[in-house]
Design a protein around this motif. Sequence first.
Motif, PDB file in Angstrom:
ATOM      1  N   PRO A   4       0.799  -1.094   0.004  1.00  0.00           N
ATOM      2  CA  PRO A   4       0.023   0.118   0.038  1.00  0.00           C
ATOM      3  C   PRO A   4       0.746   1.277   0.112  1.00  0.00           C
ATOM      4  O   PRO A   4       0.206   2.228  -0.341  1.00  0.00           O
ATOM      5  CB  PRO A   4      -0.733  -0.062   1.300  1.00  0.00           C
ATOM      6  N   THR A   5       2.041   1.140   0.488  1.00  0.00           N
ATOM      7  CA  THR A   5       2.867   2.381   0.702  1.00  0.00           C
ATOM      8  C   THR A   5       3.839   2.383  -0.759  1.00  0.00           C
ATOM      9  O   THR A   5       4.660   3.578  -0.794  1.00  0.00           O
ATOM     10  CB  THR A   5       3.655   2.420   1.638  1.00  0.00           C
ATOM     11  N   VAL A   9       2.902   1.018  -7.691  1.00  0.00           N
ATOM     12  CA  VAL A   9       1.869   0.170  -8.085  1.00  0.00           C
ATOM     13  C   VAL A   9       0.752   1.140  -8.590  1.00  0.00           C
ATOM     14  O   VAL A   9       0.158   0.885  -9.885  1.00  0.00           O
ATOM     15  CB  VAL A   9       1.404  -0.805  -7.065  1.00  0.00           C
ATOM     16  N   PRO A  10       0.352   2.243  -7.926  1.00  0.00           N
ATOM     17  CA  PRO A  10      -0.754   3.207  -8.780  1.00  0.00           C
ATOM     18  C   PRO A  10      -0.151   3.768  -9.664  1.00  0.00           C
ATOM     19  O   PRO A  10      -0.837   4.237 -10.786  1.00  0.00           O
ATOM     20  CB  PRO A  10      -0.904   3.906  -7.454  1.00  0.00           C
ATOM     21  N   THR A  16      -1.645   2.557 -17.299  1.00  0.00           N
ATOM     22  CA  THR A  16      -2.658   1.761 -17.863  1.00  0.00           C
ATOM     23  C   THR A  16      -3.839   2.561 -18.264  1.00  0.00           C
ATOM     24  O   THR A  16      -4.384   2.507 -19.436  1.00  0.00           O
ATOM     25  CB  THR A  16      -2.754   0.529 -17.160  1.00  0.00           C
ATOM     26  N   LEU A  17      -4.532   3.146 -17.190  1.00  0.00           N
ATOM     27  CA  LEU A  17      -5.736   3.896 -17.540  1.00  0.00           C
ATOM     28  C   LEU A  17      -5.521   5.118 -18.510  1.00  0.00           C
ATOM     29  O   LEU A  17      -6.510   5.131 -19.169  1.00  0.00           O
ATOM     30  CB  LEU A  17      -6.319   4.649 -16.022  1.00  0.00           C
ATOM     31  N   ASP A  31      -3.922  12.011  -8.509  1.00  0.00           N
ATOM     32  CA  ASP A  31      -4.444  13.099  -7.441  1.00  0.00           C
ATOM     33  C   ASP A  31      -3.827  12.293  -6.110  1.00  0.00           C
ATOM     34  O   ASP A  31      -3.557  13.242  -5.478  1.00  0.00           O
ATOM     35  CB  ASP A  31      -5.544  13.454  -7.674  1.00  0.00           C
ATOM     36  N   ALA A  32      -4.213  11.262  -6.008  1.00  0.00           N
ATOM     37  CA  ALA A  32      -4.089  10.286  -4.891  1.00  0.00           C
ATOM     38  C   ALA A  32      -2.535  10.274  -4.573  1.00  0.00           C
ATOM     39  O   ALA A  32      -2.139  10.587  -3.498  1.00  0.00           O
ATOM     40  CB  ALA A  32      -4.583   9.064  -4.896  1.00  0.00           C
ATOM     41  N   LEU A  33      -1.971  10.060  -5.644  1.00  0.00           N
ATOM     42  CA  LEU A  33      -0.226   9.924  -5.313  1.00  0.00           C
ATOM     43  C   LEU A  33       0.271  11.520  -4.981  1.00  0.00           C
ATOM     44  O   LEU A  33       1.115  11.480  -4.121  1.00  0.00           O
ATOM     45  CB  LEU A  33       0.640   9.607  -6.607  1.00  0.00           C
ATOM     46  N   LEU A  34      -0.358  12.417  -5.645  1.00  0.00           N
ATOM     47  CA  LEU A  34       0.120  13.778  -5.157  1.00  0.00           C
ATOM     48  C   LEU A  34      -0.178  14.350  -3.935  1.00  0.00           C
ATOM     49  O   LEU A  34       0.434  15.064  -3.208  1.00  0.00           O
ATOM     50  CB  LEU A  34      -0.200  14.693  -6.497  1.00  0.00           C
TER      51      LEU A  34
END
Length: 75
Positions: A4-5, A9-10, A16-17, A31-34
Amino acid sequence: AAFPTEPSVPRLRGETLTFARRFDEAEKVYDALLAADPRDVDAIIGKARVFNYSDRLEQAETTYRQALAIEPNSY
């Protein structure tokens, strides 16, 4: 998630998206990564690509410039 950290992976999910033209979903991933690390240049570049590939060119340029401001010698 198994790691998860681990941001790779994301990041791969976002790529891919993006290439699947699922731009809204990809933007949310970046946005979540940032949110976790505002100086994550790879995530900034990923988000810039989302803007670029979805014809939001002004946003793309601004976002690419953010990456350059953080790591001017890397790109």
